[in-house]
Design a protein around this motif. Structure first.
Motif, mmCIF file in Angstrom:
data_model
loop_
_atom_site.group_PDB
_atom_site.id
_atom_site.type_symbol
_atom_site.label_atom_id
_atom_site.label_comp_id
_atom_site.label_asym_id
_atom_site.label_seq_id
_atom_site.Cartn_x
_atom_site.Cartn_y
_atom_site.Cartn_z
ATOM 1 N N VAL A 76 -32.367 -28.904 22.072
ATOM 2 C CA VAL A 76 -31.173 -28.205 21.588
ATOM 3 C C VAL A 76 -30.239 -29.221 20.949
ATOM 4 C CG1 VAL A 76 -29.237 -26.720 22.192
ATOM 5 C CG2 VAL A 76 -31.391 -26.530 23.432
ATOM 6 N N GLN A 77 -29.797 -28.928 19.745
ATOM 7 C CA GLN A 77 -28.821 -29.771 19.060
ATOM 8 C C GLN A 77 -27.492 -29.023 19.020
ATOM 9 O OE1 GLN A 77 -30.231 -31.063 15.234
ATOM 10 N NE2 GLN A 77 -32.259 -31.606 16.019
ATOM 11 N N VAL A 78 -26.466 -29.617 19.602
ATOM 12 C CA VAL A 78 -25.133 -29.028 19.655
ATOM 13 C C VAL A 78 -24.159 -30.022 19.054
ATOM 14 C CG1 VAL A 78 -23.321 -28.074 21.127
ATOM 15 C CG2 VAL A 78 -25.725 -27.717 21.728
ATOM 16 N N GLN A 79 -23.412 -29.618 18.042
ATOM 17 C CA GLN A 79 -22.491 -30.532 17.383
ATOM 18 C C GLN A 79 -21.321 -29.756 16.783
ATOM 19 O OE1 GLN A 79 -25.654 -31.690 14.554
ATOM 20 N NE2 GLN A 79 -24.175 -31.244 12.914
ATOM 21 N N ASN A 80 -20.227 -30.474 16.583
ATOM 22 C CA ASN A 80 -19.069 -29.868 15.917
ATOM 23 C C ASN A 80 -19.331 -29.742 14.428
ATOM 24 O OD1 ASN A 80 -17.397 -31.657 18.283
ATOM 25 N ND2 ASN A 80 -16.807 -29.525 17.995
ATOM 26 N N ILE A 81 -18.750 -28.708 13.848
ATOM 27 C CA ILE A 81 -18.859 -28.513 12.404
ATOM 28 C C ILE A 81 -17.493 -28.074 11.886
ATOM 29 C CG2 ILE A 81 -19.790 -26.181 12.812
ATOM 30 C CD1 ILE A 81 -21.164 -26.405 10.068
ATOM 31 N N GLY A 82 -16.907 -28.847 11.014
ATOM 32 C CA GLY A 82 -15.590 -28.510 10.478
ATOM 33 C C GLY A 82 -14.478 -28.909 11.418
ATOM 34 N N ALA A 84 -12.925 -28.982 15.750
ATOM 35 C CA ALA A 84 -13.381 -29.187 17.119
ATOM 36 C C ALA A 84 -13.691 -27.870 17.811
ATOM 37 C CB ALA A 84 -12.322 -29.962 17.913
ATOM 38 N N ARG A 85 -13.195 -26.746 17.264
ATOM 39 C CA ARG A 85 -13.434 -25.438 17.885
ATOM 40 C C ARG A 85 -14.717 -24.783 17.392
ATOM 41 N NH1 ARG A 85 -10.303 -21.436 16.880
ATOM 42 N NH2 ARG A 85 -9.512 -22.165 14.863
ATOM 43 N N ASP A 86 -15.237 -25.255 16.262
ATOM 44 C CA ASP A 86 -16.459 -24.673 15.689
ATOM 45 C C ASP A 86 -17.670 -25.500 16.127
ATOM 46 O OD1 ASP A 86 -15.059 -22.670 14.325
ATOM 47 O OD2 ASP A 86 -14.644 -24.013 12.644
ATOM 48 N N ILE A 87 -18.676 -24.805 16.641
ATOM 49 C CA ILE A 87 -19.863 -25.448 17.177
ATOM 50 C C ILE A 87 -21.093 -24.937 16.431
ATOM 51 C CG2 ILE A 87 -21.258 -25.866 19.234
ATOM 52 C CD1 ILE A 87 -18.501 -27.073 19.380
ATOM 53 N N LEU A 88 -21.939 -25.890 16.041
ATOM 54 C CA LEU A 88 -23.214 -25.543 15.414
ATOM 55 C C LEU A 88 -24.325 -25.827 16.414
ATOM 56 C CD1 LEU A 88 -24.458 -24.609 12.659
ATOM 57 C CD2 LEU A 88 -24.947 -27.022 12.234
ATOM 58 N N ILE A 89 -25.129 -24.790 16.669
ATOM 59 C CA ILE A 89 -26.219 -24.893 17.642
ATOM 60 C C ILE A 89 -27.534 -24.680 16.906
ATOM 61 C CG2 ILE A 89 -27.202 -23.957 19.766
ATOM 62 C CD1 ILE A 89 -24.379 -22.841 20.387
ATOM 63 N N ARG A 90 -28.439 -25.618 17.072
ATOM 64 C CA ARG A 90 -29.755 -25.521 16.431
ATOM 65 C C ARG A 90 -30.809 -25.359 17.532
ATOM 66 N NH1 ARG A 90 -31.515 -27.333 11.251
ATOM 67 N NH2 ARG A 90 -29.502 -28.359 10.968
ATOM 68 N N LEU A 91 -31.535 -24.250 17.492
ATOM 69 C CA LEU A 91 -32.527 -23.936 18.505
ATOM 70 C C LEU A 91 -33.932 -24.029 17.921
ATOM 71 C CD1 LEU A 91 -30.853 -20.720 19.987
ATOM 72 C CD2 LEU A 91 -30.690 -23.036 20.894
ATOM 73 N N PRO A 92 -34.902 -24.475 18.697
ATOM 74 C CA PRO A 92 -36.286 -24.490 18.205
ATOM 75 C C PRO A 92 -36.866 -23.083 18.178
ATOM 76 C CG PRO A 92 -36.207 -25.202 20.487
ATOM 77 C CD PRO A 92 -34.782 -25.044 20.052
ATOM 78 N N LEU A 254 -28.397 -46.949 23.345
ATOM 79 C CA LEU A 254 -29.202 -46.163 24.274
ATOM 80 C C LEU A 254 -28.365 -45.575 25.401
ATOM 81 C CD1 LEU A 254 -32.061 -45.262 25.195
ATOM 82 C CD2 LEU A 254 -32.204 -47.421 26.449
ATOM 83 N N PHE A 255 -27.453 -46.384 25.955
ATOM 84 C CA PHE A 255 -26.691 -45.938 27.128
ATOM 85 C C PHE A 255 -25.354 -45.284 26.769
ATOM 86 C CE2 PHE A 255 -29.302 -49.422 28.997
ATOM 87 C CZ PHE A 255 -30.031 -48.631 29.881
ATOM 88 N N PHE A 256 -24.781 -45.639 25.620
ATOM 89 C CA PHE A 256 -23.453 -45.139 25.291
ATOM 90 C C PHE A 256 -23.405 -44.368 23.969
ATOM 91 C CE2 PHE A 256 -22.940 -49.310 27.486
ATOM 92 C CZ PHE A 256 -22.482 -48.820 28.700
ATOM 93 N N GLY A 257 -24.527 -44.252 23.288
ATOM 94 C CA GLY A 257 -24.531 -43.595 21.981
ATOM 95 C C GLY A 257 -24.601 -42.097 22.033
ATOM 96 N N GLY A 258 -24.839 -41.515 23.204
ATOM 97 C CA GLY A 258 -24.911 -40.070 23.306
ATOM 98 C C GLY A 258 -26.308 -39.541 22.993
ATOM 99 N N PRO A 259 -26.493 -38.229 23.136
ATOM 100 C CA PRO A 259 -27.822 -37.627 22.933
ATOM 101 C C PRO A 259 -28.373 -37.799 21.530
ATOM 102 C CG PRO A 259 -26.346 -36.107 24.081
ATOM 103 C CD PRO A 259 -25.501 -37.241 23.598
ATOM 104 N N SER A 260 -27.506 -37.828 20.517
ATOM 105 C CA SER A 260 -27.983 -37.905 19.142
ATOM 106 C C SER A 260 -28.651 -39.246 18.826
ATOM 107 C CB SER A 260 -26.830 -37.660 18.169
ATOM 108 O OG SER A 260 -25.803 -38.619 18.361
ATOM 109 N N LEU A 261 -28.267 -40.318 19.536
ATOM 110 C CA LEU A 261 -28.837 -41.645 19.292
ATOM 111 C C LEU A 261 -29.794 -42.095 20.395
ATOM 112 C CD1 LEU A 261 -25.709 -43.646 18.027
ATOM 113 C CD2 LEU A 261 -27.605 -42.748 16.662
ATOM 114 N N HIS A 262 -29.957 -41.273 21.419
ATOM 115 C CA HIS A 262 -30.711 -41.711 22.590
ATOM 116 C C HIS A 262 -32.157 -42.053 22.247
ATOM 117 C CE1 HIS A 262 -31.816 -42.017 26.826
ATOM 118 N NE2 HIS A 262 -32.877 -41.271 26.550
#
Length: 316
Positions: A76-82, A84-92, A254-262
């Motif tokens: 699951v990819q969850v990120q802000n778009i535009g 902080a209140r707008d969320i974009l969710i990408r599902l497989p 790896l430890f502090f970059g968050g899920p997008s860079l893990h």
């Protein structure tokens, strides 16, 4: 720059057979897992559903990601778009469910946590990496490998070029094998990390091979095994400084970059560790097995002999 200097050569080539056997076993296992389990491809490769929702207040992305993951979605990819209140969710892609059904289920779960969340849009997106792009990427990788081999063959000797490419492909296949075995998500970011490792590992091999050529020119009585041991030992300080600095940066991601860079940082971490290993035991080991000798790199100077000179050829 040398922070420390090793006085006595470390006998790496004495143990090269054992480590080569380990490399072959790990390489074969990696190929086996790639064929049997396959890579856990992300949405960029498989396509999926994109959902955009809006909250009254800026939500916690980790909490949103955890809510959706609890529904059984692994990638699951969850990120802000535009904002902080707008969320974009990408599902497989989910078998037996359409994009509308997926979005309705996700929205219902999110509204249990935050009733004021609103669905702005939902759509199905195709894979960003299609079959044609995959084939072109593999073809480009093959041309890069061929180019590196030709370059090293001209700069050193063809055996060095073959050894360097085998060592680099060894690192790449092991990274892919780890991702297949543990079923870590393989995304475009991870692919970029794998390609970065492919280029990064070449540098270490070239440094060692350059020192090997230098030692062959200076030392006439040393065997190939002794030259390789001395070349690796003499570059050890540089290897530790370079790779430790790079690894420190990668571990921070790896430890502090968050899920997008893990997983990107994870691929680099594996690649750096095996890059050092393969440069010493795979690349240099293959050079030893292929019988590289001083004459391959240092050509004997041509001497002109005057046939009219009565002393020509005389031993003094």
């Amino acid at each position: 720059m040398e922070f420390f200097k090793i006085q006595k050569d470390i006998p790496f080539m004495k143990h090269v057979l054992v480590f080569n056997i380990v490399s072959i076993v790990v390489f074969v296992l990696s190929v086996f897992f790639l064929f049997t389990k396959g890579l856990n491809l992300s949405v960029e490769f498989t396509g999926g559903t994109v959902i955009q929702v809006q909250y009254a207040q800026a939500p916690n992305l980790e909490k949103v990601r955890g809510t959706i993951s609890a529904m059984g979605y692994r990638d699951v990819q969850v990120q802000n778009i535009g904002t902080a209140r707008d969320i974009l969710i990408r599902l497989p892609v989910q078998e037996g469910a359409t994009s509308d059904q997926q979005s309705a289920q996700v929205l219902a779960e999110l509204q249990k946590e935050t009733p004021d969340v609103q669905l702005l849009r939902t759509e199905f997106v195709g894979p960003q990496v299609g079959d044609e792009l995959t084939q072109q990427g593999l073809l480009a990788l093959a041309f890069v490998a061929l180019g590196i081999t030709i370059y090293l063959a001209f700069r050193f000797e063809w055996k060095f070029g073959v050894a360097a490419i085998v060592a680099n492909l060894h690192d790449v296949v092991i990274i892919l094998g780890c991702f297949a075995f543990f079923q870590w998500e393989f995304s475009l970011a991870v692919l970029a990390g794998v390609l970065a490792v492919f280029g990064y590992s070449v540098n270490e091999v070239v440094v060692i091979f350059d020192r090997v050529r230098e030692m062959f020119r200076k030392q006439r009585k040393m065997t190939t095994s002794q030259v390789l041991d001395h070349a690796i030992t003499s570059t050890m300080s540089r290897t530790i400084i370079t790779h430790a600095s790079t690894e420190a940066m990668v571990l921070c991601m790896l430890f502090f970059g968050g899920p997008s860079l893990h997983y990107f940082a994870l691929a680099l971490t594996i690649g750096i560790v095996f890059g050092v290993y393969s440069s010493i035991f795979v690349g240099s080991g293959l050079v030893l097995w292929m019988g590289v000798k001083r004459e391959d790199l240092v050509k004997a100077p041509k001497t002109s002999v005057d046939p009219n000179d009565p002393n020509a050829g005389a031993v003094v």
